[in-house]
Each structure stands twice: as structure tokens, then as C-alpha cells.
Design an enzyme around this catalytic site. Structure first.
Site, PDB file in Angstrom:
ATOM      1  N   PRO A 362       0.825  -1.216   0.000  1.00 58.04           N
ATOM      2  CA  PRO A 362       0.000   0.000   0.000  1.00 58.04           C
ATOM      3  C   PRO A 362       0.855   1.260   0.000  1.00 58.04           C
ATOM      4  O   PRO A 362       1.912   1.312   0.633  1.00 58.04           O
ATOM      5  CB  PRO A 362      -0.808  -0.119   1.306  1.00 58.04           C
ATOM      6  CG  PRO A 362      -0.760  -1.567   1.662  1.00 58.04           C
ATOM      7  CD  PRO A 362       0.540  -2.076   1.155  1.00 58.04           C
ATOM      8  N   SER A 682      10.199 -19.592   4.098  1.00 62.08           N
ATOM      9  CA  SER A 682      11.454 -18.876   3.889  1.00 62.08           C
ATOM     10  C   SER A 682      12.244 -18.677   5.177  1.00 62.08           C
ATOM     11  O   SER A 682      13.216 -17.933   5.178  1.00 62.08           O
ATOM     12  CB  SER A 682      11.169 -17.498   3.247  1.00 62.08           C
ATOM     13  OG  SER A 682      10.382 -16.711   4.104  1.00 62.08           O
ATOM     14  N   LYS A 725      12.363  -8.133   0.708  1.00 61.33           N
ATOM     15  CA  LYS A 725      13.122  -8.566   1.874  1.00 61.33           C
ATOM     16  C   LYS A 725      14.461  -7.815   1.974  1.00 61.33           C
ATOM     17  O   LYS A 725      14.867  -7.400   3.053  1.00 61.33           O
ATOM     18  CB  LYS A 725      13.368 -10.070   1.811  1.00 61.33           C
ATOM     19  CG  LYS A 725      12.090 -10.900   1.975  1.00 61.33           C
ATOM     20  CD  LYS A 725      12.369 -12.384   1.834  1.00 61.33           C
ATOM     21  CE  LYS A 725      11.100 -13.204   2.026  1.00 61.33           C
ATOM     22  NZ  LYS A 725      11.336 -14.647   1.872  1.00 61.33           N
TER      23      LYS A 725
END
Length: 801
Positions: A362, A682, A725
Site C-alpha cells: 500500500p 522462507s 526482503k
């Protein structure tokens, strides 16, 4: 009958009734078809012609058993039996007294029970008894006045009866109550209470019947009124035609107008024929009818659609590039991708088949990018928010079978645009749901498929409309919740998080001027220092986009407006006074430890709002070999923990860990912020490294972050969301990142500022992670090197060989 009343309990056959209740002191006639019931009647006729009649609790039960019967029933005398064709037996019985089931004797061929006669005490003719009788007689009198057709003998019997129990039974047996109400009266063994219950039921039934009569009268009056109005209107029309004073063409003006407009439309013959049939049907409907209103609304909606109206694309690649650069800072790869698509459209005039899907956290500018594309192409822009849409009719439209039906959002958007080639932005396409009303995501398949949307048929319009000229752009925070068939129809363009430097330029070049204008301020009245803006970015906001940053700027603008009205002419925001406007910083200290710790590592996670640092903690203690996981983990992450533990146990000899450590050592893996759900494939290598660090008492580097999944054999598997990440590691000041070797090719997508600031370590196996993640090689650590409690130090010595 007196013999029956004298015996307290008796063995008696049972006749189960469905929807009928036998009241003591009354006669009842009915037909019997069930074999068990017929057998029970035959057994009763062979003895004293006595039978225990009980109503079933549910009408649907076909096989009568004692457990489906009400406990209270009526012992009756069989007065007459008539055998009829088809194995049907017609029976006339007379109810004698109430009885209850004590026990069951048999249930095989017929029902036989031990029944106990319910003895009712005689009531003293006191004031309460007299009052109850009078109330019941008055309620009965009102009831028969309303319904009529009551035998005179019954009225006399009711009015002359002085026993409250017999009065209740007499009235109950002779008025049309449902079997549940009659069973309630039968179950009541207290005479006065029984009469009170019956009086309440009579009053309630009277109220309901009065309400039904009122509604019936209102409906009848309305029908008479409508008929009268219709008759008068028809008389007026006849008089106008007779006197030639009415405009004969006025009645057909609308119909002629509809016909002319339909003839002008460029439609296929079947569609025109469909619309003309609707006009013909409208001509036959009476004026002012509801159906006529629906048809008129339908024709108006169809004729207002831009069947042939379109805007001409004004594609200038250089101008489009200026528009994108003016509206957005950075996003260079995104802009180049969009310009390439526009260039293809400029040359081939057939780029509408490419459905763009802007995916990102967002606040990164997905919606505004779509609006900029519309301005660059010179097309009308319409935005449709799909967040929370669960009804398929929102996309396909409602069928015109009722008042208030309307076309779906797609056709409504085209109608509001006024052209058949607008740019329609389908916002939040990943947040659609599905329920009993259909699946709107499946309905979008036809809308977004260039092979199907040439003849898109809305349920309300019912004629095909060409959507191939519409340029659709969708936005989403993540592709995980989008159906695969729908995702397959879209060209994915990912918008990543902004770096601190990008946020600074966006704030100074876009957000500050925008908010100054919005709040009626000038640059002289409010000035932001560069250090203040950077401080707002690092200490007040941690987000992928810039929405929170814009809100902070707006907050300062509001306070400045107030200060101006109080007499302050100029305001300068600096590091010294920014807390006066925004309060204390939200993120005072970094949660990441600066010193290496045992059993604590920095993982990297990908969420719908961007990348995040995921701290993982492991602790071990003397116990019984428990393996505990906390932190609101999903199934995938729990499996990662188990896989990491299996790998460590298989390699314990190489690591120097005692063989049976898992039998007397409890291991607890915790993910902080337990209220936030966590899941994803992950975190395997991070979990494994934390466990190894805790068991071997070797600290993990605090300046490093890592991401990757582990197998039980120690292989490091590739992950997704590397771009987000690595952005998270960069924002938190971590400059070394361990990533799977298979993700090496994904470094091209990482922002250049982030790529240049980070050092990447590529791990193919868990040995690569251990080598680079621990502060010292395995086997070189010494217990004396660490300051730990005495008990924990002794336990560490026991765990290793």
C-alpha cells in the site's frame, strides 16, 4: 369407564397419532394405515377395547416407537372399527382419561406400555376457579363471535360447565387449534392452570385472526382503489379520444422515440430485434405498472450506453514519459515497461489485449500510476474498487426480474465514462471474496479475456457489448489471493517499497507542495528542513509507501494553519522543534540487537505491506526433550521448524552435540509479536542456525540477515519476495544478507541503491549458512568465553560431547 379410572396403572397397547391429539371426554375419528398401529387396535379389540392414544413429537417419523411419543396421552375406548379397501382401518374412539407412560413392554409388532392414570384433584369452587371459568367462557364467546359456525349445543355446554378442567378439555377439543397447542393443554394436569393456558391461547388466536382480517381488508381496499383509478384513467383516455382534444401522439411519443434510437444504433440484427420486442412489450403494459417501469429503465440504460462513441488516442511517447516523470519520482523500470506497452499500442493499435496488474504494498502509487497512464493516452479514466465484493452480480449485473435491478459495475463504468474505450482501473482485485451469491473473480475472467470480452453480456443488458476497446488495469497488494486462471490473464508489474532517499525526494518534490496547496499555505509560511524530513522518514514512519509520511506532513500543515490564525507569520520545521508538532518519535531505538547473541537471528519476511525483519529466538533448558513453538505460526513455518530439527539431529556428530541431547533437553523456538500470524516457506535456515547457535553456545552475527528454506538434508531452497526482503534489511541498517544460491538471478530486480549498499552471501547448503552466520567456526568455542549463569554453563558442557 369408571373401571379404567379405578385402576392406577395397567398394561395397554399404544396407538401413535400424527398431528392429532385425543382429549378426554371427546370423540375422535381417524384412519389408520401403519401396520404396528393396526396390530395395536386388533390387540385392544381382543381384550377390553381399551387403547392408549399418544401424539408423536414429530410428524416426519414413519416408524412409531415409544421414544418419539409424548409422555402424556389419553386412554380411550374403541367405539367402532371400519375396514376399508387398501388395508386402511377407520376408527372411532372416545377419550376417557389422561395417562402417562411408565415403562415400555414391547415395540416389535406393536407398541405396548405400562400407563399410569393421571388422577386430577377436585377443585373447591373458590373465587379463583370461578374467575378462571368466566374468563375462559368470555374468551370463547369472543372467539365464536369472530369465526361463527359453532353448534348451539356446544355453546350451551361451554357456558353451563362449572368444572375448570372439563371446560378446558371441552373447548380444546372443539376449536381448530394446532396439535402442539392441544398437546400443551393435554400435558397440563392442574385444572386451573390448564384453563388459564387455554384462555391465553384463545386470546392469542383472536388477536392473530383480527390482524389477518385487517390485512385482508387493507389489501382488498387497495385493489379496489387501483381498479377504480385504472377505470377512471381509461375513461379519461376514451373521452380525450372522443373529443379529439387529447394529443394522440403523446401516448406513442416515447415508443416512437425508443424505436428511432434503436434503429440508429449500430448493433447486430438479433440485438436490435431484442430491443424492439421490449418496446413492443412496453406498448402493451398499462400506464404506471411496475413492469412498465422496469422495461423503461432497461431501455433507457441500454440506449445511454456508448455503443459507438470513443475517444481518439493521442499517443506521444515523449509526452507520456513527461507525464509519468511529472506524477511519480523514481520507478524507472516501471515507467520504461509502461512506455514499451504504449509504444506497441502506438504501432499496432492493438495493446488492449494486455491486462496490466500493478502489484505492490500500500502507498507505493499503484492507483496513481493507472491514472497517469490514462492521461498519457488521452483516455477517460474510471476507477472501480473491488475490495470486499462478494456478489457475482456486481460484475455481471442483476437480472431485470424485479424493481431496483441494475447493470454490473463494468457496464456502469463504461456508461459513466461516456465512451466505449475508457481506461478502467480495477482496484484491490486481490481482496474479492466469494459466497452463496457467486464468485466475482470467476466473473472477471470473461471481462479480462480479450477472446471473450468482445461479446460481453451483462445480465441486465442481455445484449452483447464489446469491451475489447477498454483498457483494463488492475491493482493488488499480493498475487497470493488472486485465482490462478484470473492471474494468468494479467501481465504482472511489481512496484516495490521506496528507499529512504526516494521517500525524501517524493516528500520534497510532491507531498510537501501538495499539502501546502491543500491547506492554503505558501513556502514562505511553512518551510521544512531536509534533516527534519529525513528524521520523519526514519523515526516516525516505517512503511513501504508514503501514506503515513503524507499524513505527518498534513498534520504539521494543520498546526501551522492554527498558528497563523493565532498570530505566527512563519514556521520552520527543524530537528529542534519537530517533536513539538509530531510528539516523541515512534521508532526511537532499533529492535535489532547490535551485539551478537546466542540463539537469536534476523530473518527476512515478505508481507502485503512490504518486507519486514523477523527476529527468531531459541532457548534450551533441562527437561524431557520437549520441542515447543510459539508466536502464532502457520503450518508451513511449523514444518520448517521440524525440518530444521531433523537436519540438526542427523548432523549432531559433525557439530559435536551429544547423541541423546534431544531426550533430556527442552528446545523452545519463539517468534516475537505473537499476536501477528506468521507463515511462509522462507525461515528454515534462520531457524536451523538459531538452534545450532543455542546448542553449541556460539553467538550469531547481529549485522547479518538471512532468508531461505531448508530441507531435512540441508539443502537451501529458493524463496520469493527477495526484492522486498532486501529492502527491509537495508532500512534496518543490516548490510549483509544470506540468500539462496538459486535466487542469484533475482538480484537484477533489486533497486540499485539497495543492491550497492548490501553484501550478498549465496548459500547452497546449510553449511554455507553456518560458516557465514556464526561468529566463530564450530569446535573453536569455549565456555569460558561467555558470561552465563552457572547452571546454564554446566548444561552446555553436558550437551556437547
Amino acid at each position: 369407564m369408571d373401571e379404567i379410572l379405578e385402576i392406577n396403572t395397567k398394561e395397554i397397547p399404544v396407538l401413535a397419532l400424527r398431528g392429532l391429539v385425543c382429549i378426554p371426554g371427546t370423540f375422535l375419528t381417524f384412519e389408520v394405515t401403519r401396520k404396528k398401529s393396526i396390530k395395536a387396535i386388533n390387540v385392544a379389540m381382543e381384550t377390553k377395547q381399551e387403547i392408549f392414544v399418544v401424539c408423536q413429537k414429530k410428524l416426519t417419523n414413519e416408524e412409531p416407537t415409544v421414544d418419539i411419543l409424548n409422555n402424556i396421552g389419553t386412554i380411550a375406548k374403541i367405539k367402532q372399527i371400519l375396514k376399508m379397501p387398501g388395508g386402511i382401518v377407520k376408527v372411532l374412539i372416545e377419550g376417557v382419561c389422561r395417562a402417562s407412560i411408565v415403562s415400555t413392554i414391547r415395540e416389535d409388532e406393536y407398541l405396548m406400555v405400562v400407563a399410569e392414570v393421571v388422577k386430577e384433584q377436585d377443585i373447591v369452587n373458590n373465587d379463583e376457579n370461578i374467575a378462571c371459568i368466566r374468563n375462559a367462557q368470555e374468551a370463547f364467546d369472543n372467539y365464536i363471535d369472530f369465526i361463527g359456525k359453532i353448534p348451539e349445543e356446544l355453546i350451551i355446554s361451554v357456558l353451563s360447565e362449572k368444572d375448570s378442567g372439563k371446560l378446558a378439555d371441552l373447548i380444546t377439543a372443539n376449536i381448530p387449534l394446532d396439535y402442539e397447542s392441544k398437546q400443551i393443554i393435554l400435558d397440563c394436569t392442574d385444572k386451573i392452570e390448564r384453563l388459564k393456558m387455554l384462555t391465553a391461547i384463545l386470546n392469542q388466536e383472536l388477536s392473530i385472526m383480527e390482524l389477518e382480517q385487517k390485512i385482508h381488508n387493507e389489501v382488498q381496499n387497495q385493489l379496489e382503489k387501483n381498479q377504480k383509478e385504472y377505470y377512471i384513467k381509461e375513461q379519461i383516455k376514451a373521452l380525450e379520444n372522443e373529443l379529439s382534444e387529447g394529443d394522440e401522439e403523446e401516448g406513442t411519443n416515447d415508443l416512437d422515440k425508443y424505436k428511432k434510437q434503436i434503429e440508429k444504433l449500430i448493433l447486430n440484427p438479433k440485438s436490435k430485434e431484442k430491443l424492439l420486442k421490449e418496446v413492443k412489450r412496453l406498448s402493451r403494459l398499462p400506464f404506471g405498472s411496475q413492469e412498465g417501469s422496469v422495461v423503461r429503465s432497461y431501455l433507457d440504460t441500454v440506449l445511454e450506453l456508448p455503443w459507438t462513441t470513443k475517444t481518439k488516442d493521442k499517443l506521444d511517447i515523449k509526452k507520456a514519459e513527461k507525464v509519468l516523470n511529472h506524477d511519480h519520482y523514481g520507478l524507472e523500470k516501471i515507467k520504461q515497461r509502461i512506455l514499451e506497452i504504449l509504444a506497441v499500442h502506438k504501432i499496432t493499435n492493438n495493446a488492449n489485449s494486455q491486462i496490466l496488474c500493478l502489484v505492490g504494498p500500500p502507498g507505493v502509487g499503484k492507483t496513481s500510476v493507472g491514472e497517469s497512464i490514462a492521461r498519457a493516452m488521452g483516455r477517460k479514466y474510471v476507477r472501480i474498487s473491488l475490495g470486499g465484493v462478494r456478489d457475482e452480480a456486481e460484475i455481471r449485473g442483476h437480472r431485470k426480474t424485479y424493481l431496483g435491478s441494475m447493470p454490473g459495475r463494468i457496464i456502469a463504468a463504461v456508461a459513466s465514462a461516456g465512451v466505449n474505450n475508457p481506461l478502467i482501473l480495477l482496484d484491490e482485485v486481490d481482496k474479492m471474496g466469494a459466497d452463496i451469491k457467486g464468485d466475482p473473480a470467476s466473473a472477471l475472467l470473461e471481462v479480462l479475456d480479450p477472446e471473450q470480452n468482445k461479446d460481453f453480456k451483462d445480465n441486465f443488458i442481455e445484449v452483447p457489448f464489446d469491451l475489447s476497446n477498454v483498457l483494463f488495469i488492475t491493482t493488488a497488494n499480493t498475487t497470493d489471493t488472486i485465482q490462478k486462471p484470473l492471474l494468468d490473464r494479467m501481465d504482472i508489474i511489481e512496484l516495490s517499497s521506496y528507499t529512504s532517499n526516494e521517500k525524501f525526494h517524493i516528500a520534497t518534490e510532491y507531498l510537501v507542495p501538495k499539502q501546502l496547496k491543500k491547506h492554503g499555505l505558501t513556502k514562505l509560511q511553512l518551510k521544512f528542513s531536509d534533516d527534519a524530513i529525513r528524521y520523519m522518514i526514519t523515526d516516525y514512519t516505517r512503511e513501504a509507501g508514503v501514506r503515513s509520511l503524507e499524513r505527518l506532513i498534513a498534520k504539521i500543515c494543520r498546526k501551522t494553519d492554527k498558528a497563523i490564525l493565532e498570530g505566527t507569520k512563519k514556521t520552520a520545521i527543524t530537528l529542534k522543534n519537530i517533536t513539538d508538532f509530531l510528539g516523541s518519535p515512534i521508532y526511537k531505538d532499533d529492535d535489532i540487537s547490535k551485539a551478537p547473541q546466542i540463539g537469536v537471528a534476523n530473518g527476512l519476511a515478505f508481507t502485503t505491506v512490504g518486507g519486514e525483519i523477523l527476529t527468531i529466538e531459541v532457548n534450551s533448558m533441562e527437561g524431557t526433550g520437549k520441542f515447543e513453538l510459539t508466536g502464532s505460526l502457520g503450518d508451513v513455518m511449523k514444518e520448517s521448524c521440524k525440518a530444521a530439527m531433523s537436519y540438526i539431529r542427523s548432523k549432531r556428530a559433525e557439530f559435536g552435540i551429544r547423541e541423546d541431547f534431544y531426550k533430556d533437553t527442552d528446545i523452545h523456538i519463539h517468534f516475537p509479536e505473537g499476536a501477528v500470524p506468521k507463515d511462509g516457506p522462507s525461515a528454515g535456515i534462520t531457524i536451523a542456525l538459531c538452534i545450532i547457535s543455542e546448542l553449541l553456545h556460539i553467538p550469531i552475527r547481529s549485522d547479518i540477515a538471512m532468508t531461505g528454506e531448508i530441507t531435512i538434508r540441508g539443502r537451501v531452497l529458493p524463496i520469493g519476495g527477495l526484492k522486498e526482503k532486501t529492502m527491509a534489511a537495508y532500512k534496518h541498517g543490516l548490510r549483509t544478507v544470506i540468500v539462496p544460491k538459486a535466487n542469484e538471478s533475482d538480484l537484477e530486480d533489486i533497486d540499485s541503491e539497495v543492491h550497492n549498499a548490501l553484501t550478498f552471501i549465496f548459500a547452497k547448503t546449510m553449511e554455507d549458512v553456518i560458516k557465514n552466520g556464526l561468529t566463530m567456526p564450530i569446535g573453536t568455542q569455549k565456555d569460558a568465553d561467555f558470561i552465563v549463569p552457572e547452571g546454564k554453563k554446566q548444561r552446555k558442557i553436558n550437551i556437547r560431547q
